[in-house]
Motif scaffolding. Sequence first.
Motif, PDB file in Angstrom:
ATOM      1  N   MET A   1       0.843  -1.170   0.000  1.00 48.90           N
ATOM      2  CA  MET A   1       0.000   0.000   0.000  1.00 48.90           C
ATOM      3  C   MET A   1       0.887   1.232   0.000  1.00 48.90           C
ATOM      4  O   MET A   1       1.907   1.266   0.678  1.00 48.90           O
ATOM      5  CB  MET A   1      -0.901   0.013   1.218  1.00 48.90           C
ATOM      6  CG  MET A   1      -1.963  -1.021   1.180  1.00 48.90           C
ATOM      7  SD  MET A   1      -3.145  -0.715   2.497  1.00 48.90           S
ATOM      8  CE  MET A   1      -4.135  -2.141   2.295  1.00 48.90           C
ATOM      9  N   LEU A   2       0.451   2.204  -0.737  1.00 47.88           N
ATOM     10  CA  LEU A   2       1.205   3.452  -0.848  1.00 47.88           C
ATOM     11  C   LEU A   2       0.307   4.614  -0.426  1.00 47.88           C
ATOM     12  O   LEU A   2      -0.911   4.546  -0.558  1.00 47.88           O
ATOM     13  CB  LEU A   2       1.692   3.621  -2.282  1.00 47.88           C
ATOM     14  CG  LEU A   2       2.670   2.520  -2.705  1.00 47.88           C
ATOM     15  CD1 LEU A   2       2.710   2.394  -4.203  1.00 47.88           C
ATOM     16  CD2 LEU A   2       4.033   2.807  -2.153  1.00 47.88           C
ATOM     17  N   GLN A  10       4.306   5.834  -9.793  1.00 46.32           N
ATOM     18  CA  GLN A  10       5.751   5.712  -9.940  1.00 46.32           C
ATOM     19  C   GLN A  10       6.199   4.268  -9.660  1.00 46.32           C
ATOM     20  O   GLN A  10       7.018   3.707 -10.392  1.00 46.32           O
ATOM     21  CB  GLN A  10       6.462   6.678  -9.000  1.00 46.32           C
ATOM     22  CG  GLN A  10       7.957   6.695  -9.176  1.00 46.32           C
ATOM     23  CD  GLN A  10       8.621   7.721  -8.267  1.00 46.32           C
ATOM     24  OE1 GLN A  10       7.985   8.370  -7.454  1.00 46.32           O
ATOM     25  NE2 GLN A  10       9.921   7.841  -8.397  1.00 46.32           N
ATOM     26  N   ALA A  11       5.656   3.658  -8.620  1.00 43.44           N
ATOM     27  CA  ALA A  11       6.012   2.272  -8.293  1.00 43.44           C
ATOM     28  C   ALA A  11       5.561   1.325  -9.401  1.00 43.44           C
ATOM     29  O   ALA A  11       6.293   0.399  -9.775  1.00 43.44           O
ATOM     30  CB  ALA A  11       5.386   1.866  -6.958  1.00 43.44           C
ATOM     31  N   ALA A  12       4.368   1.533  -9.957  1.00 47.27           N
ATOM     32  CA  ALA A  12       3.864   0.674 -11.031  1.00 47.27           C
ATOM     33  C   ALA A  12       4.751   0.776 -12.265  1.00 47.27           C
ATOM     34  O   ALA A  12       5.071  -0.238 -12.897  1.00 47.27           O
ATOM     35  CB  ALA A  12       2.420   1.049 -11.373  1.00 47.27           C
ATOM     36  N   GLN A  13       5.165   1.984 -12.597  1.00 49.90           N
ATOM     37  CA  GLN A  13       6.036   2.170 -13.757  1.00 49.90           C
ATOM     38  C   GLN A  13       7.376   1.475 -13.543  1.00 49.90           C
ATOM     39  O   GLN A  13       7.868   0.759 -14.412  1.00 49.90           O
ATOM     40  CB  GLN A  13       6.255   3.654 -14.033  1.00 49.90           C
ATOM     41  CG  GLN A  13       7.158   3.893 -15.231  1.00 49.90           C
ATOM     42  CD  GLN A  13       7.354   5.370 -15.522  1.00 49.90           C
ATOM     43  OE1 GLN A  13       6.745   6.228 -14.910  1.00 49.90           O
ATOM     44  NE2 GLN A  13       8.210   5.668 -16.457  1.00 49.90           N
ATOM     45  N   TRP A  66       9.561   0.236  -1.314  1.00 48.93           N
ATOM     46  CA  TRP A  66       8.476   1.214  -1.283  1.00 48.93           C
ATOM     47  C   TRP A  66       7.759   1.194   0.075  1.00 48.93           C
ATOM     48  O   TRP A  66       6.683   1.743   0.219  1.00 48.93           O
ATOM     49  CB  TRP A  66       7.489   0.939  -2.412  1.00 48.93           C
ATOM     50  CG  TRP A  66       8.099   1.185  -3.751  1.00 48.93           C
ATOM     51  CD1 TRP A  66       8.782   0.287  -4.529  1.00 48.93           C
ATOM     52  CD2 TRP A  66       8.126   2.414  -4.446  1.00 48.93           C
ATOM     53  NE1 TRP A  66       9.213   0.902  -5.666  1.00 48.93           N
ATOM     54  CE2 TRP A  66       8.840   2.200  -5.661  1.00 48.93           C
ATOM     55  CE3 TRP A  66       7.631   3.696  -4.175  1.00 48.93           C
ATOM     56  CZ2 TRP A  66       9.044   3.224  -6.581  1.00 48.93           C
ATOM     57  CZ3 TRP A  66       7.844   4.695  -5.107  1.00 48.93           C
ATOM     58  CH2 TRP A  66       8.542   4.452  -6.298  1.00 48.93           C
ATOM     59  N   GLU A  67       8.375   0.506   1.054  1.00 50.50           N
ATOM     60  CA  GLU A  67       7.791   0.358   2.384  1.00 50.50           C
ATOM     61  C   GLU A  67       6.429  -0.314   2.330  1.00 50.50           C
ATOM     62  O   GLU A  67       5.506   0.021   3.045  1.00 50.50           O
ATOM     63  CB  GLU A  67       7.732   1.700   3.110  1.00 50.50           C
ATOM     64  CG  GLU A  67       9.096   2.310   3.315  1.00 50.50           C
ATOM     65  CD  GLU A  67       9.060   3.623   4.068  1.00 50.50           C
ATOM     66  OE1 GLU A  67       8.034   3.954   4.678  1.00 50.50           O
ATOM     67  OE2 GLU A  67      10.091   4.311   4.027  1.00 50.50           O
TER      68      GLU A  67
END
Length: 73
Positions: A1-2, A10-13, A66-67
């Motif tokens: 979760m973000l 950004q994480a998906a890319q 990404w924690e």
Amino acid sequence: MLPDRDAAEQAAQELGERFGTDEEPRILRDALAGEDDAEDAQWLVLLHDEREALDPGELDAFAGEWEGWREEP
């Protein structure tokens, strides 16, 4: 979760670029149960690995950067 949509995008890319996924990762807003405030929403990055081609340990490490964490259905 973000915490916000920008971080999720950004994480998906980066996930798609790093792992060369067949399908583009999707993002999804997940409101916390019982919360009325839209600011309490979290964002998820969804990726289906039907061929099981991706290494779970590498995905766990990526999520940790990404924690976050990885979950399986």
